[in-house]
Design a protein around this motif. Sequence first.
Motif, PDB file in Angstrom:
ATOM      1  N   LEU A 677     -10.468  22.681  17.629  1.00  0.00           N
ATOM      2  CA  LEU A 677     -10.996  21.626  16.776  1.00  0.00           C
ATOM      3  C   LEU A 677     -10.945  22.141  15.351  1.00  0.00           C
ATOM      4  CD1 LEU A 677     -14.116  20.480  18.845  1.00  0.00           C
ATOM      5  CD2 LEU A 677     -11.913  19.308  18.641  1.00  0.00           C
ATOM      6  N   GLU A 678     -10.462  21.291  14.425  1.00  0.00           N
ATOM      7  CA  GLU A 678     -10.261  21.738  13.050  1.00  0.00           C
ATOM      8  C   GLU A 678     -10.719  20.667  12.072  1.00  0.00           C
ATOM      9  OE1 GLU A 678      -6.091  21.790  13.653  1.00  0.00           O
ATOM     10  OE2 GLU A 678      -6.681  22.566  15.610  1.00  0.00           O
ATOM     11  N   ALA A 679     -11.186  21.115  10.917  1.00  0.00           N
ATOM     12  CA  ALA A 679     -11.547  20.200   9.841  1.00  0.00           C
ATOM     13  C   ALA A 679     -11.202  20.865   8.516  1.00  0.00           C
ATOM     14  CB  ALA A 679     -13.031  19.857   9.891  1.00  0.00           C
ATOM     15  N   GLY A 680     -10.621  20.085   7.606  1.00  0.00           N
ATOM     16  CA  GLY A 680     -10.254  20.642   6.321  1.00  0.00           C
ATOM     17  C   GLY A 680     -10.388  19.626   5.210  1.00  0.00           C
ATOM     18  N   SER A 688       1.565  15.318  -3.463  1.00  0.00           N
ATOM     19  CA  SER A 688       1.457  13.899  -3.129  1.00  0.00           C
ATOM     20  C   SER A 688       1.221  13.118  -4.416  1.00  0.00           C
ATOM     21  CB  SER A 688       0.309  13.657  -2.152  1.00  0.00           C
ATOM     22  OG  SER A 688       0.206  12.286  -1.853  1.00  0.00           O
ATOM     23  N   ILE A 689       2.067  12.118  -4.662  1.00  0.00           N
ATOM     24  CA  ILE A 689       1.981  11.331  -5.889  1.00  0.00           C
ATOM     25  C   ILE A 689       1.779   9.868  -5.531  1.00  0.00           C
ATOM     26  CG2 ILE A 689       3.228  10.568  -7.947  1.00  0.00           C
ATOM     27  CD1 ILE A 689       4.644  13.221  -7.977  1.00  0.00           C
ATOM     28  N   SER A 690       0.843   9.232  -6.184  1.00  0.00           N
ATOM     29  CA  SER A 690       0.625   7.800  -5.978  1.00  0.00           C
ATOM     30  C   SER A 690       1.519   7.010  -6.918  1.00  0.00           C
ATOM     31  CB  SER A 690      -0.848   7.440  -6.249  1.00  0.00           C
ATOM     32  OG  SER A 690      -0.989   6.031  -6.296  1.00  0.00           O
ATOM     33  N   PRO A 691       2.223   5.976  -6.416  1.00  0.00           N
ATOM     34  CA  PRO A 691       3.089   5.170  -7.302  1.00  0.00           C
ATOM     35  C   PRO A 691       2.284   4.297  -8.250  1.00  0.00           C
ATOM     36  CG  PRO A 691       3.001   4.178  -5.130  1.00  0.00           C
ATOM     37  CD  PRO A 691       2.268   5.482  -5.031  1.00  0.00           C
ATOM     38  N   ARG A 692       1.009   4.097  -8.004  1.00  0.00           N
ATOM     39  CA  ARG A 692       0.193   3.226  -8.840  1.00  0.00           C
ATOM     40  C   ARG A 692      -0.480   3.984  -9.981  1.00  0.00           C
ATOM     41  NH1 ARG A 692      -0.153   1.876  -3.655  1.00  0.00           N
ATOM     42  NH2 ARG A 692      -1.872   3.324  -3.269  1.00  0.00           N
ATOM     43  N   VAL A 693      -0.554   5.300  -9.839  1.00  0.00           N
ATOM     44  CA  VAL A 693      -1.228   6.097 -10.866  1.00  0.00           C
ATOM     45  C   VAL A 693      -0.329   7.277 -11.196  1.00  0.00           C
ATOM     46  CG1 VAL A 693      -3.315   7.358 -11.493  1.00  0.00           C
ATOM     47  CG2 VAL A 693      -3.450   5.439  -9.901  1.00  0.00           C
ATOM     48  N   THR A 694      -0.057   7.494 -12.448  1.00  0.00           N
ATOM     49  CA  THR A 694       0.868   8.566 -12.834  1.00  0.00           C
ATOM     50  C   THR A 694       0.136   9.899 -12.982  1.00  0.00           C
ATOM     51  OG1 THR A 694       0.524   8.004 -15.143  1.00  0.00           O
ATOM     52  CG2 THR A 694       2.410   6.968 -14.030  1.00  0.00           C
ATOM     53  N   ARG A 695      -0.609  10.240 -11.993  1.00  0.00           N
ATOM     54  CA  ARG A 695      -1.249  11.546 -11.970  1.00  0.00           C
ATOM     55  C   ARG A 695      -1.347  11.996 -10.523  1.00  0.00           C
ATOM     56  NH1 ARG A 695      -6.504  11.254 -10.281  1.00  0.00           N
ATOM     57  NH2 ARG A 695      -7.472   9.183 -10.263  1.00  0.00           N
ATOM     58  N   ILE A 696      -1.626  13.240 -10.333  1.00  0.00           N
ATOM     59  CA  ILE A 696      -1.758  13.793  -8.993  1.00  0.00           C
ATOM     60  C   ILE A 696      -2.980  13.205  -8.314  1.00  0.00           C
ATOM     61  CG2 ILE A 696      -2.133  15.931  -7.702  1.00  0.00           C
ATOM     62  CD1 ILE A 696      -0.623  17.389  -9.895  1.00  0.00           C
ATOM     63  N   ALA A 697      -2.797  12.713  -7.106  1.00  0.00           N
ATOM     64  CA  ALA A 697      -3.903  12.105  -6.373  1.00  0.00           C
ATOM     65  C   ALA A 697      -4.926  13.167  -5.981  1.00  0.00           C
ATOM     66  CB  ALA A 697      -3.378  11.402  -5.123  1.00  0.00           C
ATOM     67  N   VAL A 698      -6.181  12.824  -6.060  1.00  0.00           N
ATOM     68  CA  VAL A 698      -7.260  13.740  -5.684  1.00  0.00           C
ATOM     69  C   VAL A 698      -7.710  13.390  -4.285  1.00  0.00           C
ATOM     70  CG1 VAL A 698      -9.587  14.522  -6.211  1.00  0.00           C
ATOM     71  CG2 VAL A 698      -7.983  14.036  -8.059  1.00  0.00           C
ATOM     72  N   GLU A 699      -7.730  14.383  -3.371  1.00  0.00           N
ATOM     73  CA  GLU A 699      -8.067  14.147  -1.966  1.00  0.00           C
ATOM     74  C   GLU A 699      -9.333  14.917  -1.620  1.00  0.00           C
ATOM     75  OE1 GLU A 699      -6.726  12.384   0.440  1.00  0.00           O
ATOM     76  OE2 GLU A 699      -4.788  11.741  -0.307  1.00  0.00           O
ATOM     77  N   ASP A 700     -10.481  14.462  -2.096  1.00  0.00           N
ATOM     78  CA  ASP A 700     -11.736  15.159  -1.831  1.00  0.00           C
ATOM     79  C   ASP A 700     -12.436  14.553  -0.618  1.00  0.00           C
ATOM     80  OD1 ASP A 700     -12.091  17.329  -3.522  1.00  0.00           O
ATOM     81  OD2 ASP A 700     -12.503  16.023  -5.225  1.00  0.00           O
ATOM     82  N   ARG A 701     -11.833  14.642   0.547  1.00  0.00           N
ATOM     83  CA  ARG A 701     -12.462  14.164   1.767  1.00  0.00           C
ATOM     84  C   ARG A 701     -12.037  15.060   2.921  1.00  0.00           C
ATOM     85  NH1 ARG A 701      -9.382  11.099   5.210  1.00  0.00           N
ATOM     86  NH2 ARG A 701      -7.231  10.723   4.552  1.00  0.00           N
ATOM     87  N   TRP A 702     -12.884  15.118   3.930  1.00  0.00           N
ATOM     88  CA  TRP A 702     -12.586  15.944   5.101  1.00  0.00           C
ATOM     89  C   TRP A 702     -11.607  15.220   6.013  1.00  0.00           C
ATOM     90  CZ3 TRP A 702     -13.971  20.908   5.765  1.00  0.00           C
ATOM     91  CH2 TRP A 702     -14.973  21.415   4.948  1.00  0.00           C
ATOM     92  N   ILE A 703     -10.603  15.922   6.462  1.00  0.00           N
ATOM     93  CA  ILE A 703      -9.684  15.408   7.467  1.00  0.00           C
ATOM     94  C   ILE A 703      -9.783  16.315   8.689  1.00  0.00           C
ATOM     95  CG2 ILE A 703      -8.070  14.264   5.908  1.00  0.00           C
ATOM     96  CD1 ILE A 703      -6.372  16.745   5.864  1.00  0.00           C
ATOM     97  N   THR A 704      -9.570  15.736   9.845  1.00  0.00           N
ATOM     98  CA  THR A 704      -9.795  16.476  11.082  1.00  0.00           C
ATOM     99  C   THR A 704      -8.526  16.536  11.923  1.00  0.00           C
ATOM    100  OG1 THR A 704     -10.553  14.473  12.196  1.00  0.00           O
ATOM    101  CG2 THR A 704     -12.239  15.871  11.169  1.00  0.00           C
ATOM    102  N   GLY A 705      -8.517  17.485  12.832  1.00  0.00           N
ATOM    103  CA  GLY A 705      -7.405  17.645  13.755  1.00  0.00           C
ATOM    104  C   GLY A 705      -7.834  18.466  14.944  1.00  0.00           C
TER     105      GLY A 705
END
Length: 740
Positions: A677-680, A688-705
């Motif tokens: 079990l993993e979480a990060g 990862s670049i968003s086409p709607r915003v010309t800056r690096i996307a910020v991913e401040d959320r936990w993802i699991t695996g």
Amino acid sequence: MTGVLLALLALAPAGPALAGNGAPAVRPKTCLVLSGGGARGAAHVGVLKVLEEMRVPIDCVVGTSMGSIVGAAWVSGTSTAQMEEALKTADWDVVLGDQPPRPRRSWRSKELERERAIGAEIGIGKQGALLPGGAVIGQQLEGFLQRLLGPPVTRASFDELPVPYRAIATDIATGQMVVIDKGSLNAAVRASMSVPGAFAPQEIDGRLLVDGGLVRNLGVDIARGLGAERVIAVNLGTTLMPREQVQSLVGVTAQMINILTDQNVNASLAQLGPADLLITPELGDYSAANFKEAWTTVVIGERAARKVAGRLAAYAVPEAEWRAWHAAKLPPRVADTAAPASVVVETDGLKSVDPQSVQAVFAAVQAVSRPEHLVEDAVEALYATDDFQQVTLRTEPREGADTVIIEPREKSWGPNYLRFGTSLSTNLEGNSGFSLVGDLRATWLNRKGLEWRSSVALGDLMGVRTELLQPVDLARRWLGSAYVDARRRIDTLFIDQDAAATYRNSVLRAGIGMRSRYFTDAEVQLGLQRSWYDQRRDTGLDLGDRNGAANVGLLRYTIDRLDDWEFPRSGLYATAALEQSFEAFADDIDYRKGSIELQQAFGRDRHSLSLAARYGTAFGGDLPLVESFALGGFQNISGFAERQVLANGVAFARSVYAYQLAGGGAAAKAFYVGGSLEAGKAHEQLNSISPRVTRIAVEDRWITGGSVFLAADTALGPLYLAMGFGEGGRRAYYLFLGRP
């Protein structure tokens, strides 16, 4: 009346037999002959149990190979119960290897394991490739024998033992039988059981000796030479392999040894007479290599001895006589826990290694070890230098006191070494990868211990590193280093998590530093380096190339006490690192980077649990892509692709449970089933670049695996078949040999 008197005399208890002059008759001299047979030889312990139970005194012992081990242990005062317990509790993976348990291995060997260069060590010399004298040199076997036989005391004759003893070996240079009757009992046993190819030969008095089974697996004639009037011979038998198993070099070699052994045993059996007794344990096709279950054959030896109990009764003596004999001839060996009067390190035979360095290592151990642990600690410390194939012991009387002599023996295939490692992987959907790792180490390039180390990685990660390491002190605790390191790999750029481009990320580093090691547990590194970065588009969208350089000061502290790198059951791994760039030129890249990683393992019976966590940060700045922190891949947020998330910061936690299904064999040490079990959490994802915003996307959320897996611990590395699970129904399949 006469008939009645004769009948009464026949029923009367027997007293000691009398000779013609009225003195007690001399008991016929009885010799025990124990054959070789590898792990099958544990059955000898069962025979000895019955001999003691039936009060059968033995006047001399002759042993070959495993028979020499059991016989020598018995005449040394080790009880059959102690032998059985030793066979049952021994860690045979360690005993039949040369490395100590992993926490006590050299720091370099742990580094190589973490870098996946785990292949056999090959020597490189003027003649080309050099190999050890056998698959096992016997460093850990020496310790096992010492627990059975006691300290390796040098004796003028084995007739000095309470029960005279002989070990049979073969001179590999001449093919002659060698009957070892003096010196160190431990060395004699080690020579007698050195199966060619499996164990390196043992040198005694200038002769290279191997397994005695090649010339005399059942030493009946040797017993006769000792004056035996009666022989109790225990023959374990030799089972020839069927044709379908004799298809490889290993199989042919093993069959050749079996044939030679079988032929000389038949000649020995023909020498047995009416007064002798043959005991043949019914071992069937039990493998001579199955030491892990060897203790289960003890009962087979007991059963075989009980089958001939009627004949053994003729060898028995009355209870009182047996007790007197046993007390005199087989007194229990008392473990000597006292510190030796004197300990000396003998360095006369060294050619490449500086004797002063050896003495300095010994002095460093002596300064911190308790006197009763000095010998064991010194042997471990000297072996952990990676300079020696063996560090042997012997005890000799010197100046009126017993002196323990520690003798380090240089690797016969040194002083330059090569190792390889590999990993192969596929996602079972058409994408495959591989890597090949090579490591070259040239040692003792000067009298101060200068080493040159070079490594090459080919495959998904391309790289080369070359480094000079110069010990600063004689004990080699502090080392100065200078290195050049180049790395290149392909990373993917995503738009809303869809692959949009691949970039070739390269870095060239040159640096100097210092390392300080604390025995085999930990290392601290200090360094200054300059790095040149080159990021170029390989395929897909062109978002511009990046390049630059940075000057960095770095500090890293690492502890590695895990009992196994791939399938740990105990111990701790921890590392903390800090990198700080500083400006030297106007266009230098400025960044800071800190990380910490912890892993603790627990195990009981067949169950194991590993808990791990790590944290990395750029302290609010931006990292070059090649310096970024990564998430994705097997047990690193399973279900996501390898390095799918590259970021300025990460937090990660993982638990892995494994259940050992069974012990393995030649192909694999063990098989496992388990899951993770993993979480990060990624902070400021860089790829990862968003086409709607010309800056690096910020991913401040936990993802699991998580994952489930079947695995095997093989000599080439871990073999996994696994399935990973990630958020949003992600699935990933893994089949790999060696960690990706």
